[in-house]
Design an enzyme around this catalytic site. Sequence first.
Site, PDB file in Angstrom:
ATOM      1  N   HIS A  30      -4.545   1.915   6.923  1.00  0.00           N
ATOM      2  CA  HIS A  30      -3.353   2.074   6.953  1.00  0.00           C
ATOM      3  C   HIS A  30      -2.706   2.621   8.062  1.00  0.00           C
ATOM      4  CE1 HIS A  30      -4.482   2.853   2.370  1.00  0.00           C
ATOM      5  NE2 HIS A  30      -3.847   1.741   2.545  1.00  0.00           N
ATOM      6  N   GLU A  66       0.814  -1.218   0.069  1.00  0.00           N
ATOM      7  CA  GLU A  66       0.180  -0.036   0.150  1.00  0.00           C
ATOM      8  C   GLU A  66       0.973   1.002  -0.122  1.00  0.00           C
ATOM      9  OE1 GLU A  66      -3.594   0.193   0.350  1.00  0.00           O
ATOM     10  OE2 GLU A  66      -3.242  -2.002  -0.359  1.00  0.00           O
ATOM     11  N   CYS A  79      -2.812  11.635   3.538  1.00  0.00           N
ATOM     12  CA  CYS A  79      -3.031  10.602   2.196  1.00  0.00           C
ATOM     13  C   CYS A  79      -2.773  11.379   0.860  1.00  0.00           C
ATOM     14  CB  CYS A  79      -4.617  10.347   2.220  1.00  0.00           C
ATOM     15  SG  CYS A  79      -4.969   9.167   3.319  1.00  0.00           S
TER      16      CYS A  79
END
Length: 445
Positions: free
Chosen positions: A246, A173, A367
């Site tokens: 995450h 990720e 993000c």
Amino acid sequence: MSAVEANFDGIIGPTHNYGGLSFGNIASDKNRGEASAPRAAVLEGLRKAKQLADAGLVQGVLPPQERPDIGLLRRAGFTGSDKQIVEAAAKTAPELLRNAYSASPMWAANAATVSPSADTADGRLHLTPANLVTTLHRSIEGPATQRALSRVFRGDCFAVHPPLPAQSTFADEGAANHVRLCAEHGGPGVEIFVYGREAGEHWRGQFPARQTREACEAVARSHGLDLERCVFIRQGQAAIDAGAFHNDVVCVGTLKTLFFHELAFEDKAAALKAIRAAADGLFEPIFVEVPQADVPIGDAISSYLFNSQLLAMPGDDRLMLNAPVESEETISTRDYCARLTAGNGPIGTVNFVDVRQSMRNGGGPACLRLRVVLIKDELSSVNPACLLTDETYAALCKWAERHYRETLSVADLSDPSLMDESRQALDALTGLLDLGSDFYPFQRG
């Protein structure tokens, strides 16, 4: 060696919508099916980036990807013209069409894992695009991300790798599960890789553990890192089950400072001990732990306190936390931030920034950006059109106001004219960012 930590923000794409595609992302699921505001979204993101550029930080941008991804729909068996494919998918596979339209590449923290040249064996800056195989809408990003990174980070001083094999053993990720600590950006550092599971283990969590240890180790090897300066830490299952899909939802760090929630790591004591050992002889890490009693994990996730940018601001000897306004509106996080900055710790300022359109889809200020440490020669090799200046910012705002819809519903995805509008916008963008007239698939025919 002198270096800067640059932030490359993902430009939010014209098809920004609330498709609710990310299982385990509570905000994404909560707002599924609501109408979005693509024009407001892209302008919010650009405004955040411009504020940091105006403060003296190096700020860049990364382009959106082409959406809808017609290639995905063709591989799923749809045939005919692009218009016919969109119309057929809307009738028979609307969920698949939502995946093809997702603007998720906006979250550049998932674009890649980045190791600066100070850490790598060959002295080059290495970037590995994430394969994002856990979710369909993100699993299609890797090749286009590799192409974008190659157009932005040009020259022999950069090594842009292909994504890891697109298989669950190497579920990756990107930088959302990676933190680098150091005494100074241009010096050697400690690279912290956080994973949720090991390949093949029986996962018992409520939500998926998206990152494997095997992916972390593969990235570290391919980047030529000194494994004695790498730390591999398991993310806390309690955090994942609470919605921390995450690690950057519960942890952020820069320079010597690691700012994290009490539940961020499965074995906190072992994790901090390993970081100290890896940093031995380089620097003494500074740990700022937020207790569960002060900020419950649910508040940490809904406010995205940790999905903030932790930044060394020019002229300041304490760090600044660039946090979403939701952290100011949540009582526990607002009160914690007041106590945090009132003390003598490493974080001296909290700035609250409005990126509500991104937040409603499950992504905060952290993000939206990919951090890239650059020495002088590397910075001079970056595509200059992708660095944010007053002129570039004004041009991008004008571009967005011309091409983006004010509102977009999930039902609008069935209209092929949205595809045409998006392609017109992206075609114009390639000129603004000097990406080449063959950058997007539709440009290549």
